[in-house]
Design a protein around this motif. Sequence first.
Motif, PDB file in Angstrom:
ATOM      1  N   TRP A   1     -27.085  24.480 -51.030  1.00  0.00           N
ATOM      2  CA  TRP A   1     -26.049  24.059 -51.499  1.00  0.00           C
ATOM      3  C   TRP A   1     -24.386  24.573 -50.171  1.00  0.00           C
ATOM      4  O   TRP A   1     -23.493  23.471 -50.037  1.00  0.00           O
TER       5      TRP A   1
ATOM      6  N   SER B   1     -13.348  21.795 -42.772  1.00  0.00           N
ATOM      7  CA  SER B   1     -12.003  21.074 -43.518  1.00  0.00           C
ATOM      8  C   SER B   1     -11.773  20.711 -42.213  1.00  0.00           C
ATOM      9  O   SER B   1     -11.995  20.637 -41.068  1.00  0.00           O
TER      10      SER B   1
ATOM     11  N   TYR C   1     -10.355  10.682 -53.915  1.00  0.00           N
ATOM     12  CA  TYR C   1     -11.645  11.079 -54.277  1.00  0.00           C
ATOM     13  C   TYR C   1     -12.289  10.208 -52.855  1.00  0.00           C
ATOM     14  O   TYR C   1     -13.340   9.727 -52.567  1.00  0.00           O
TER      15      TYR C   1
ATOM     16  N   SER D   1     -11.052  16.309 -50.157  1.00  0.00           N
ATOM     17  CA  SER D   1     -12.382  17.787 -49.900  1.00  0.00           C
ATOM     18  C   SER D   1     -12.649  17.216 -50.738  1.00  0.00           C
ATOM     19  O   SER D   1     -12.372  16.564 -51.810  1.00  0.00           O
ATOM     20  N   SER D   2     -13.548  17.913 -51.272  1.00  0.00           N
ATOM     21  CA  SER D   2     -14.528  18.616 -52.346  1.00  0.00           C
ATOM     22  C   SER D   2     -13.641  18.836 -53.255  1.00  0.00           C
ATOM     23  O   SER D   2     -14.628  18.805 -54.384  1.00  0.00           O
TER      24      SER D   2
ATOM     25  N   HIS E   1     -10.925  17.802 -54.798  1.00  0.00           N
ATOM     26  CA  HIS E   1     -10.477  16.135 -54.634  1.00  0.00           C
ATOM     27  C   HIS E   1      -8.759  16.746 -54.706  1.00  0.00           C
ATOM     28  O   HIS E   1      -7.997  15.880 -54.903  1.00  0.00           O
TER      29      HIS E   1
ATOM     30  N   ASN F   1      -7.953  18.340 -45.819  1.00  0.00           N
ATOM     31  CA  ASN F   1      -8.420  18.361 -46.764  1.00  0.00           C
ATOM     32  C   ASN F   1      -9.569  19.622 -46.803  1.00  0.00           C
ATOM     33  O   ASN F   1      -8.863  20.575 -46.779  1.00  0.00           O
TER      34      ASN F   1
ATOM     35  N   THR G   1     -23.813  21.959 -47.916  1.00  0.00           N
ATOM     36  CA  THR G   1     -23.432  20.265 -48.145  1.00  0.00           C
ATOM     37  C   THR G   1     -22.265  20.900 -48.092  1.00  0.00           C
ATOM     38  O   THR G   1     -21.490  19.269 -48.718  1.00  0.00           O
ATOM     39  N   ALA G   2     -21.312  21.839 -48.343  1.00  0.00           N
ATOM     40  CA  ALA G   2     -19.831  22.017 -47.884  1.00  0.00           C
ATOM     41  C   ALA G   2     -19.756  20.807 -46.800  1.00  0.00           C
ATOM     42  O   ALA G   2     -19.991  20.882 -45.916  1.00  0.00           O
ATOM     43  N   GLN G   3     -18.137  20.769 -46.828  1.00  0.00           N
ATOM     44  CA  GLN G   3     -17.224  19.846 -46.513  1.00  0.00           C
ATOM     45  C   GLN G   3     -17.035  20.445 -45.424  1.00  0.00           C
ATOM     46  O   GLN G   3     -16.303  21.275 -45.631  1.00  0.00           O
TER      47      GLN G   3
END
Length: 119
Positions: free
Chosen positions: A21, A28, A99, A50-51, A53, A119, A24-26
Amino acid sequence: MKDWKKPLVLATSLAAVSMLWAGTAQASTEANCSVSLGNSGCNTATIPASSAHEIKYYVEGGFFCAQADFQVIDAGNKVVVYSRHVGSGTVGGTIGGLYGSYYLRIYHSCGGASGAIHN
């Protein structure tokens, strides 16, 4: 399986899932632009929402005209998702429910205005 091993297996499984988990972080991302003298506007690069949204924005009106109009635009379909005017000060905020990927367009300025999205 012995009863004392079940919590150990569960803890190991949860640790593996939380590592996946976290992986998989996006990251910035920020994109910015400044209106140079002699121009009336600029566009930032395109960044994904961003994750959560969201896209955060910050725009400064500049020092010559002390004003600018700006838009946050969906890069995929060119729909304006937010627009506003800024005078001699600065404005900032968060746009939710996004999105896709977006860019900031600053226009109707005569130099010195700047802005960023994040983001």
